[in-house]
Motif scaffolding. Structure first.
Motif, short mmCIF file in Angstrom:
data_model
loop_
_atom_site.label_atom_id
_atom_site.label_comp_id
_atom_site.label_asym_id
_atom_site.label_seq_id
_atom_site.Cartn_x
_atom_site.Cartn_y
_atom_site.Cartn_z
N ASN A 68 41.65 39.51 34.46
CA ASN A 68 42.53 38.46 35.05
C ASN A 68 42.16 36.86 35.83
O ASN A 68 42.14 36.58 37.15
CB ASN A 68 42.98 39.11 36.27
CG ASN A 68 42.99 39.73 37.39
OD1 ASN A 68 42.15 41.31 37.10
ND2 ASN A 68 41.65 39.25 38.30
N PHE A 69 40.78 36.42 35.04
CA PHE A 69 40.28 35.11 35.56
C PHE A 69 41.23 33.67 35.27
O PHE A 69 42.08 34.19 33.52
CB PHE A 69 38.90 35.08 34.43
CG PHE A 69 38.20 35.78 35.13
CD1 PHE A 69 38.11 36.30 36.59
CD2 PHE A 69 37.36 36.48 34.13
CE1 PHE A 69 36.82 37.13 36.62
CE2 PHE A 69 35.90 37.36 34.14
CZ PHE A 69 36.24 37.82 35.61
N VAL A 100 48.40 36.26 40.67
CA VAL A 100 46.95 37.08 40.32
C VAL A 100 46.47 38.28 40.58
O VAL A 100 46.41 38.65 42.00
CB VAL A 100 46.09 36.27 40.61
CG1 VAL A 100 44.34 36.25 40.46
CG2 VAL A 100 45.85 34.46 40.35
N CYS A 101 46.51 39.52 39.83
CA CYS A 101 46.25 40.59 40.08
C CYS A 101 45.58 41.20 39.73
O CYS A 101 44.71 41.26 38.49
CB CYS A 101 47.72 41.57 40.11
SG CYS A 101 47.28 43.63 40.02
N LEU A 132 33.64 33.42 34.81
CA LEU A 132 34.15 33.53 35.99
C LEU A 132 34.47 33.90 37.41
O LEU A 132 34.94 33.59 37.93
CB LEU A 132 35.52 32.62 34.90
CG LEU A 132 36.25 31.83 34.36
CD1 LEU A 132 37.47 31.86 33.38
CD2 LEU A 132 36.05 30.00 35.03
N GLY A 133 33.55 35.00 36.59
CA GLY A 133 33.41 36.25 37.55
C GLY A 133 32.33 35.99 38.44
O GLY A 133 32.27 36.38 39.43
N ARG A 134 31.51 34.80 37.68
CA ARG A 134 30.42 34.51 38.82
C ARG A 134 30.39 34.47 40.27
O ARG A 134 29.21 35.23 41.31
CB ARG A 134 29.03 33.97 38.58
CG ARG A 134 27.79 34.13 38.54
CD ARG A 134 26.71 32.96 37.65
NE ARG A 134 26.40 33.20 36.29
CZ ARG A 134 26.16 32.33 35.12
NH1 ARG A 134 26.10 31.06 35.45
NH2 ARG A 134 25.85 32.45 33.97
N SER A 160 36.99 37.97 43.50
CA SER A 160 37.49 37.57 42.58
C SER A 160 38.94 37.08 42.36
O SER A 160 39.43 35.84 42.18
CB SER A 160 37.13 38.59 41.12
OG SER A 160 37.57 37.37 39.99
N VAL A 161 39.92 37.74 43.26
CA VAL A 161 41.13 37.51 43.16
C VAL A 161 41.11 35.85 44.17
O VAL A 161 42.16 35.09 43.58
CB VAL A 161 41.51 38.56 43.77
CG1 VAL A 161 43.24 38.47 44.12
CG2 VAL A 161 42.42 39.68 42.63
#
Ligand code: ZN
Length: 215
Positions: A68-69, A100-101, A132-134, A160-161
């Motif tokens: 979910n990025f 955004v879940c 994108l999660g970094r 991240s969310v």
């Protein structure tokens, strides 16, 4: 035949669910869709947007990807599936909300802590996508540390969310509509193990249970 095992489910949908809601479904074809929200969720097979929100056809414009990025706005000549879904929902469909879940036990967030160098070729797009999660991983390591893996992962999933919500605001039309109050952004966290949903509360900067307000 590979098709066979799908037949039962498809027939059951057509003969039971579709039949029960036939008039509603036909009406949606006539009127066209006008979903209330864009739901950006993870592709994880256990995260089913309509199921967890008890919604049906016409309610949610759904986009799911690994983790979910939300990639930041980048108007170049490449193919941007997530960006296209955001644009289409925010501009063409004028949705009033974007959700955004994130979720517990997220494979994408776990993968941020794994070494994929042995599969560089097979995972080339995934390795890039996981960048994108970094920021969430870095913040989680900084604030929670790596002492307790479950805590670290939950923090990564939740941070991240928040980062993806920030990325949403890099889209000019999203930012404009949020500023003028015609679009509302939600950050959610779904717990696979309990079915509970928490929401990010910008005031307290915490995730709180999404439940009826008793006051
Ligand atoms: Zn996931």
């Amino acid at each position: 035949m590979k098709r066979e095992h799908w037949v039962k489910g498809i027939e059951s949908f057509r003969n039971v669910t579709f039949k029960k809601h036939e008039r509603e479904y036909r009406e949606l074809v006539k009127k066209g869709q006008s979903p209330r929200a864009l739901f950006i969720g993870c592709s994880d097979s256990r995260v089913l947007p309509n199921l967890i929100t008890s919604t049906g056809p016409g309610d949610l414009f759904v986009f799911r990807n690994v983790g979910n990025f939300v990639p930041p706005y980048k108007p170049d000549n490449d193919y941007h599936a997530t960006a296209s879904a955001i644009e289409y929902a925010a501009f063409e469909l004028s949705v009033e909300e974007i959700i955004v879940c994130g979720h517990s036990d997220c494979g994408a967030c776990k993968a941020l802590y794994e070494d994929h160098s042995a599969h560089e070729h097979e995972m080339i797009h995934t390795i890039k996508w996981l960048e994108l999660g970094r920021p969430a991983k870095e913040l989680a390591l900084h604030t929670v540390g790596d002492g307790d893996r479950a805590d670290l992962l939950e923090a990564t999933e939740k941070f991240s969310v928040i980062f993806q919500l920030q990325n949403l605001l890099t889209y000019p039309n999203v930012r404009k509509r949020v500023m003028e109050g015609s679009l509302y952004l939600h950050g959610w966290y779904y717990r696979l193990e309990s079915g509970e949903v928490e929401y990010f509360d910008p005031e307290s900067q915490e995730f709180l249970p999404l439940e009826r307000d008793e006051s």
